[in-house]
Design a protein around this motif. Structure first.
Motif: not given
Length: 568
Positions: A302-304, A511-513, A544-548, A554-557
């Motif tokens: 999951k991405v959190i 560039k930004a992710y 688990v992937i943690a993003v800011p 949304r874009v990672w998912e």
């Protein structure tokens, strides 16, 4: 003993000539390399010809040798006439050090300086940049770390002249050594022929990390008689472009060599993790999980989102691991990140401001003393002792760099026992490194003066308030007591953990992710995506992937198809 799959058996027992093994994460490529070595060496008849097995880090080749000894019940190290080690060690031992004088025109054997061979300190500004400048494949100069260079350095005659003169004097960085080794083989094909005869089999692990110069060296050996070449790697896991890695070169070899194969069986991760990470890879289909103990593990990656609460995010992740039956240890659980300052946020240790060095320009030994004592205090006795040994020799001889020859000369001059005793005396005299750097330097200088030792350490005004943990965080990641592994993605390359928390910021370099992901950039053309892919694929059971923020989530998912990933 681990058994070979049908595809692995083909690679180990049937393949011959030149071929590439494109190996997905967790595919057992190290096992394949070890198995092929075991098969070849077991039937080896030549007394003075051997197999060269090379990788890119000491950890990588040592893991190959460990599996060679343990998995195949051989119980002994790989030895003469064979060679196992890093590609740099191979180039140094068999090309650059014995023949470098032919190109450099120096009087004797060349001397390797700069990291990883030791800290380089020039006496003048131009000399001080020597270890940060090297040669592109076309012979032009470039900066290894652009932030250390002033604008317009390329046309600064003093800098260029200093580089050339120090090379002529026999000094070379590791990057220089690779370049000059290539020039040696070009200028003296008889040397290339001799090496190809000495090592008729070449196995290169982690081949996606070769630079254009290193691949050219391999090509020159092939052109001069080397016919058995096995390159093993994964272009999707090339994360050393800062060190001139060119993953496209491995892809080109894969396409050119007709015997090349794909190894897409995953012995590390659950099928859910294989499916999840597939969507960022360049694979044509998801890897097949073949490990019985994890294949059907039900945890959905999951991405959190984290909001300035990374310590709590880490604590919650550790609790989730426990709830899923994972015993917490440094071997089983990892917290990894792209940006090292994430460690500052987790530990609460402030980051040293960019461009603010605590070291006095051209002071050639203070950093060695401080680094050595810090490492020694934190349990790395061997590295700490070595750093202080170099500091003493550099101070005694007013040297910009301390070579093994310099150390040997010092030992011969004052005797082995006296020399080693002096190092331990310094270790005992210097205060513990649990105080600010400025206080430590002041206290050390007082101790030196009181003991009639006639030199002093120096520190910049800006560096006086820094802690050793701040300054040397990159030297020892275990600076805070914890029961899980914490480090950069680069530090866990090739490692396996039951559970991994990957922490990302809004961008890496460039560039930004969200921009990269929205534009549909391929992993083949973007190192930042490859770095995240390596981080994700360390996990066996829990990822688990943690993003800011929510937008990044949304874009990672969306890219990972995270809401629609089911096991095959």
């Amino acid at each position: 003993m681990v058994t070979l799959s049908a595809k692995q058996s083909e690679i180990v027992n049937d393949k011959a000539g030149k071929f590439v093994v494109r190996a997905c994460p967790g595919s057992g490529k190290t096992f394949c390399v070890s198995a092929r070595l075991a098969r070849l060496i077991s039937g080896w008849k030549e007394k003075h010809q051997g197999i060269a097995a090379i990788s890119f880090t000491n950890v990588a080749w040592q893991e190959i040798e460990k599996k060679y000894k343990e998995e195949f019940e051989i119980g002994k190290k790989i030895s003469y006439p064979h060679f196992i080690g890093t590609i740099d060690a191979f180039i140094n031992k068999f090309i650059f050090l014995p023949y470098g004088h032919l190109i450099l025109k120096c009087k004797g054997r060349p001397t390797l300086v700069g990291e990883p061979h030791g800290i380089w300190t020039g006496k003048y500004f131009s000399d001080g940049l020597f270890d940060n400048i090297s040669y592109k494949i076309d012979g032009s100069l470039y900066a290894l770390n652009k932030s250390r260079m002033r604008s317009g350095w390329e046309t600064n005659d003093a800098i260029i002249r200093s580089k050339k003169n120090l090379n002529k004097g026999g000094f070379a960085t590791q990057s220089d050594a690779n370049y000059f080794a290539m020039k040696i083989l070009e200028a003296f094909p008889q040397i290339a022929k001799a090496i190809a005869l000495r090592f008729p089999f070449l196995i290169v692990d982690e081949a996606q990390d070769t630079s254009d110069i290193q691949m050219k060296i391999i090509d020159l050996l092939i052109a001069n008689g080397l016919s058995e070449v096995m390159l093993v790697g994964d272009p999707d896991q090339a994360i050393f472009e800062w060190n001139d890695a060119r993953p496209d070169l491995l892809t080109q070899k894969f396409n050119d060599w007709s015997e090349s194969v794909i190894l897409n069986e995953n012995r590390r991760s659950s099928q859910r993790i294989c499916n999840f990470t597939y969507n960022i890879s360049s694979l044509t289909e998801a890897s097949a999980s073949v490990s019985d103990d994890v294949r059907s593990f039900t945890y959905q990656p999951k991405v959190i989102v984290y909001n300035q609460d990374l310590p709590q995010i880490v604590a919650s992740f550790i609790e989730e691991c426990t709830q899923n039956g994972i015993a917490i240890s440094e071997e089983s659980v990892s917290v990894v990140f792209r940006s090292r300052n994430i460690m500052n946020e987790i530990t609460g240790i402030p980051e040293v401001p960019s461009g603010s060095s605590p070291w006095v320009t051209h002071d050639n030994y203070t950093k060695d003393f401080a680094k050595g004592k810090f490492l020694y205090d934190n349990g790395d006795f061997k590295s700490g002792f070595k750093s202080i040994e170099r500091a003493i020799v550099k101070q005694m001889g007013n040297l910009s760099f301390c070579s093994e020859e310099n150390i040997d000369n010092a030992i011969n001059k004052i005797g082995y026992i006296n020399f080693k005793t002096q190092i331990f005396r310094f270790i005992g005299l210097m205060p513990k490194t649990n105080i600010p750097l400025g206080n430590w330097v002041d206290t050390t200088n007082g101790v030196l003066q009181a003991n009639n030792i006639n030199f002093q350490l120096g520190i910049t005004t800006a560096g006086r308030s820094y802690s050793f943990q701040q300054v040397f965080m990159s030297e020892s990641e275990k600076i805070v007591d914890r029961n899980y592994h914490m480090g950069t993605v680069h530090s866990v390359k090739g490692e396996t953990f039951d559970a991994t928390l990957l922490i990302l910021k809004t961008k890496g370099i460039g560039k930004a992710y969200k921009t990269i992901l929205n534009e549909g950039v391929s992993i083949s053309s973007n190192e930042e995506l490859r770095i995240t892919y390596v981080g994700m694929t360390r996990a066996r059971k829990i990822l688990v992937i943690a993003v800011p923020n929510d937008e990044n989530k949304r874009v990672w998912e969306q890219r990972l198809n995270a809401n629609n990933v089911l096991p095959n």
